[in-house]
Design a protein around this motif. Sequence first.
Motif, PDB file in Angstrom:
ATOM      1  N   CYS A  74       0.860  -1.180   0.000  1.00 29.82           N
ATOM      2  CA  CYS A  74       0.000   0.000   0.000  1.00 29.82           C
ATOM      3  C   CYS A  74       0.901   1.236   0.000  1.00 29.82           C
ATOM      4  CB  CYS A  74      -0.868   0.021   1.250  1.00 29.82           C
ATOM      5  SG  CYS A  74      -1.838  -1.476   1.486  1.00 29.82           S
ATOM      6  N   VAL A  75       0.554   2.220  -0.809  1.00 30.08           N
ATOM      7  CA  VAL A  75       1.398   3.402  -0.924  1.00 30.08           C
ATOM      8  C   VAL A  75       1.122   4.407   0.185  1.00 30.08           C
ATOM      9  CG1 VAL A  75       2.005   5.370  -2.399  1.00 30.08           C
ATOM     10  CG2 VAL A  75       1.688   3.101  -3.402  1.00 30.08           C
ATOM     11  N   LYS A  76      -0.147   4.631   0.510  1.00 31.25           N
ATOM     12  CA  LYS A  76      -0.493   5.612   1.542  1.00 31.25           C
ATOM     13  C   LYS A  76      -1.446   5.003   2.557  1.00 31.25           C
ATOM     14  CE  LYS A  76       0.273   9.620  -1.339  1.00 31.25           C
ATOM     15  NZ  LYS A  76      -0.281  10.830  -1.939  1.00 31.25           N
ATOM     16  N   ILE A  77      -1.195   5.323   3.820  1.00 31.39           N
ATOM     17  CA  ILE A  77      -2.034   4.851   4.917  1.00 31.39           C
ATOM     18  C   ILE A  77      -2.403   6.065   5.776  1.00 31.39           C
ATOM     19  CG2 ILE A  77      -2.152   3.401   6.977  1.00 31.39           C
ATOM     20  CD1 ILE A  77      -0.033   1.576   5.671  1.00 31.39           C
ATOM     21  N   PRO A  78      -3.691   6.347   5.919  1.00 27.62           N
ATOM     22  CA  PRO A  78      -4.096   7.475   6.757  1.00 27.62           C
ATOM     23  C   PRO A  78      -3.707   7.255   8.221  1.00 27.62           C
ATOM     24  CG  PRO A  78      -5.909   6.750   5.356  1.00 27.62           C
ATOM     25  CD  PRO A  78      -4.822   5.708   5.257  1.00 27.62           C
ATOM     26  N   ASN A  79      -3.345   8.335   8.881  1.00 28.46           N
ATOM     27  CA  ASN A  79      -3.031   8.261  10.303  1.00 28.46           C
ATOM     28  C   ASN A  79      -4.250   7.719  11.036  1.00 28.46           C
ATOM     29  OD1 ASN A  79      -1.291   8.670  12.521  1.00 28.46           O
ATOM     30  ND2 ASN A  79      -2.282  10.605  13.004  1.00 28.46           N
ATOM     31  N   GLY A  80      -4.029   6.718  11.892  1.00 27.51           N
ATOM     32  CA  GLY A  80      -5.115   6.122  12.656  1.00 27.51           C
ATOM     33  C   GLY A  80      -5.746   4.911  12.008  1.00 27.51           C
ATOM     34  N   ARG A  81      -5.410   4.597  10.744  1.00 29.21           N
ATOM     35  CA  ARG A  81      -5.996   3.439  10.068  1.00 29.21           C
ATOM     36  C   ARG A  81      -5.023   2.277  10.028  1.00 29.21           C
ATOM     37  NH1 ARG A  81      -8.146   3.241   4.795  1.00 29.21           N
ATOM     38  NH2 ARG A  81      -8.877   1.238   5.543  1.00 29.21           N
ATOM     39  N   GLY A  82      -5.552   1.073  10.188  1.00 27.38           N
ATOM     40  CA  GLY A  82      -4.735  -0.129  10.122  1.00 27.38           C
ATOM     41  C   GLY A  82      -3.740  -0.189  11.268  1.00 27.38           C
ATOM     42  N   VAL A  83      -2.867  -1.163  11.194  1.00 27.12           N
ATOM     43  CA  VAL A  83      -1.877  -1.355  12.253  1.00 27.12           C
ATOM     44  C   VAL A  83      -0.870  -0.207  12.236  1.00 27.12           C
ATOM     45  CG1 VAL A  83      -0.172  -2.935  13.236  1.00 27.12           C
ATOM     46  CG2 VAL A  83      -2.196  -3.870  12.107  1.00 27.12           C
ATOM     47  N   CYS A  84      -0.398   0.170  11.053  1.00 27.80           N
ATOM     48  CA  CYS A  84       0.599   1.248  10.966  1.00 27.80           C
ATOM     49  C   CYS A  84       0.025   2.580  11.435  1.00 27.80           C
ATOM     50  CB  CYS A  84       1.115   1.373   9.527  1.00 27.80           C
ATOM     51  SG  CYS A  84       2.124  -0.017   8.993  1.00 27.80           S
ATOM     52  N   GLY A  85      -1.168   2.910  10.971  1.00 28.74           N
ATOM     53  CA  GLY A  85      -1.794   4.164  11.368  1.00 28.74           C
ATOM     54  C   GLY A  85      -2.126   4.216  12.848  1.00 28.74           C
ATOM     55  N   THR A  86      -2.461   3.058  13.421  1.00 30.39           N
ATOM     56  CA  THR A  86      -2.719   2.992  14.864  1.00 30.39           C
ATOM     57  C   THR A  86      -1.429   3.230  15.647  1.00 30.39           C
ATOM     58  OG1 THR A  86      -4.587   1.486  14.530  1.00 30.39           O
ATOM     59  CG2 THR A  86      -3.596   1.523  16.728  1.00 30.39           C
ATOM     60  N   ALA A  87      -0.328   2.663  15.159  1.00 29.22           N
ATOM     61  CA  ALA A  87       0.963   2.868  15.833  1.00 29.22           C
ATOM     62  C   ALA A  87       1.337   4.348  15.878  1.00 29.22           C
ATOM     63  CB  ALA A  87       2.061   2.063  15.136  1.00 29.22           C
ATOM     64  N   THR A  88       1.075   5.078  14.790  1.00 27.55           N
ATOM     65  CA  THR A  88       1.422   6.502  14.796  1.00 27.55           C
ATOM     66  C   THR A  88       0.429   7.313  15.621  1.00 27.55           C
ATOM     67  OG1 THR A  88       0.272   6.888  12.676  1.00 27.55           O
ATOM     68  CG2 THR A  88       2.643   6.432  12.596  1.00 27.55           C
ATOM     69  N   ALA A  89      -0.845   6.990  15.513  1.00 29.95           N
ATOM     70  CA  ALA A  89      -1.851   7.744  16.267  1.00 29.95           C
ATOM     71  C   ALA A  89      -1.667   7.568  17.771  1.00 29.95           C
ATOM     72  CB  ALA A  89      -3.258   7.322  15.849  1.00 29.95           C
ATOM     73  N   GLU A  90      -1.336   6.333  18.186  1.00 34.82           N
ATOM     74  CA  GLU A  90      -1.175   6.050  19.621  1.00 34.82           C
ATOM     75  C   GLU A  90       0.268   6.215  20.093  1.00 34.82           C
ATOM     76  OE1 GLU A  90      -2.901   2.225  20.459  1.00 34.82           O
ATOM     77  OE2 GLU A  90      -4.896   2.875  19.806  1.00 34.82           O
ATOM     78  N   ARG A  91       1.202   6.360  19.123  1.00 34.12           N
ATOM     79  CA  ARG A  91       2.628   6.508  19.428  1.00 34.12           C
ATOM     80  C   ARG A  91       3.154   5.332  20.240  1.00 34.12           C
ATOM     81  NH1 ARG A  91       3.995  12.356  18.724  1.00 34.12           N
ATOM     82  NH2 ARG A  91       5.831  12.012  19.994  1.00 34.12           N
ATOM     83  N   THR A  92       2.615   4.130  19.949  1.00 35.91           N
ATOM     84  CA  THR A  92       3.047   2.918  20.643  1.00 35.91           C
ATOM     85  C   THR A  92       3.225   1.779  19.641  1.00 35.91           C
ATOM     86  OG1 THR A  92       0.768   2.197  21.054  1.00 35.91           O
ATOM     87  CG2 THR A  92       1.843   3.487  22.796  1.00 35.91           C
ATOM     88  N   THR A  93       4.088   0.849  20.008  1.00 43.09           N
ATOM     89  CA  THR A  93       4.287  -0.344  19.190  1.00 43.09           C
ATOM     90  C   THR A  93       3.013  -1.179  19.186  1.00 43.09           C
ATOM     91  OG1 THR A  93       6.646  -0.380  19.654  1.00 43.09           O
ATOM     92  CG2 THR A  93       5.649  -2.471  18.963  1.00 43.09           C
ATOM     93  N   GLN A  94       2.684  -1.676  18.002  1.00 42.75           N
ATOM     94  CA  GLN A  94       1.531  -2.561  17.836  1.00 42.75           C
ATOM     95  C   GLN A  94       2.051  -3.968  17.563  1.00 42.75           C
ATOM     96  OE1 GLN A  94      -1.816  -1.258  18.142  1.00 42.75           O
ATOM     97  NE2 GLN A  94      -0.473   0.355  18.940  1.00 42.75           N
ATOM     98  N   LEU A  95       1.784  -4.876  18.489  1.00 45.71           N
ATOM     99  CA  LEU A  95       2.182  -6.281  18.372  1.00 45.71           C
ATOM    100  C   LEU A  95       0.894  -7.060  18.103  1.00 45.71           C
ATOM    101  CD1 LEU A  95       4.386  -8.479  18.736  1.00 45.71           C
ATOM    102  CD2 LEU A  95       3.885  -8.420  21.168  1.00 45.71           C
ATOM    103  N   VAL A  96       0.764  -7.563  16.879  1.00 50.72           N
ATOM    104  CA  VAL A  96      -0.495  -8.161  16.441  1.00 50.72           C
ATOM    105  C   VAL A  96      -0.286  -9.643  16.118  1.00 50.72           C
ATOM    106  CG1 VAL A  96      -2.388  -7.990  14.786  1.00 50.72           C
ATOM    107  CG2 VAL A  96      -1.175  -5.916  15.499  1.00 50.72           C
ATOM    108  N   PRO A  97      -0.738 -10.554  17.000  1.00 51.40           N
ATOM    109  CA  PRO A  97      -0.533 -11.983  16.783  1.00 51.40           C
ATOM    110  C   PRO A  97      -1.314 -12.531  15.597  1.00 51.40           C
ATOM    111  CG  PRO A  97      -1.361 -11.540  19.013  1.00 51.40           C
ATOM    112  CD  PRO A  97      -1.348 -10.251  18.288  1.00 51.40           C
ATOM    113  N   ASP A  98      -2.492 -11.933  15.309  1.00 57.68           N
ATOM    114  CA  ASP A  98      -3.337 -12.381  14.198  1.00 57.68           C
ATOM    115  C   ASP A  98      -3.954 -11.137  13.562  1.00 57.68           C
ATOM    116  OD1 ASP A  98      -5.263 -13.378  12.464  1.00 57.68           O
ATOM    117  OD2 ASP A  98      -6.087 -14.808  13.903  1.00 57.68           O
ATOM    118  N   VAL A  99      -3.478 -10.784  12.368  1.00 55.25           N
ATOM    119  CA  VAL A  99      -3.943  -9.552  11.720  1.00 55.25           C
ATOM    120  C   VAL A  99      -5.432  -9.591  11.405  1.00 55.25           C
ATOM    121  CG1 VAL A  99      -1.677  -8.943  10.792  1.00 55.25           C
ATOM    122  CG2 VAL A  99      -3.251 -10.323   9.403  1.00 55.25           C
TER     123      VAL A  99
END
Length: 159
Positions: A74-99
């Motif tokens: 994916c080229v662009k991910i909005p802040n707060g969307r998906g695992v990557c966007g959640t990591a930036t919005a919450e400023r915390t590592t996202q450890l996801v055992p089952d996507v």
Amino acid sequence: MFEVQNYNGSKEGNYEQVIKQLDSLLEGEDSIIANLANASALLNQFLDQVNWVGFYTMENGELVLGPFQGLPACVKIPNGRGVCGTATAERTTQLVPDVHEFPGHIACDAKSQSEIVVPIIKEDQIFGVLDIDAPIKNRFDEIDQKYLEKFVETLTKHI
């Protein structure tokens, strides 16, 4: 010529070694793109059972694909969307055992089953994320999280 070392120690010891290699590899280089590219290549070589290792950088309030190893993404991910966007919005590592159990997961590679995303924060601003996907569930644990966060800390000195 930089050469990736073989790893035969404990998981923690192997991570410590790859972090030292990262610091040495990036020392004296000021190109952010080159440093992110080499960091993703180093991790891709080091980690087993992964199918995507790379970076997204924050541009105009959204994450934009940066250097990576793996299938097109994916080229662009909005802040707060998906695992990557959640990591930036919450400023915390996202450890996801089952996507498939993560609300709003964005599937770039259908083979991905688990994921870890570490936010990259430089001078109290979100620079981007380190994103790693695996084709198996429960690939990443707290040891991976601890040392990938240390990896990102080391990388941040070079970007």
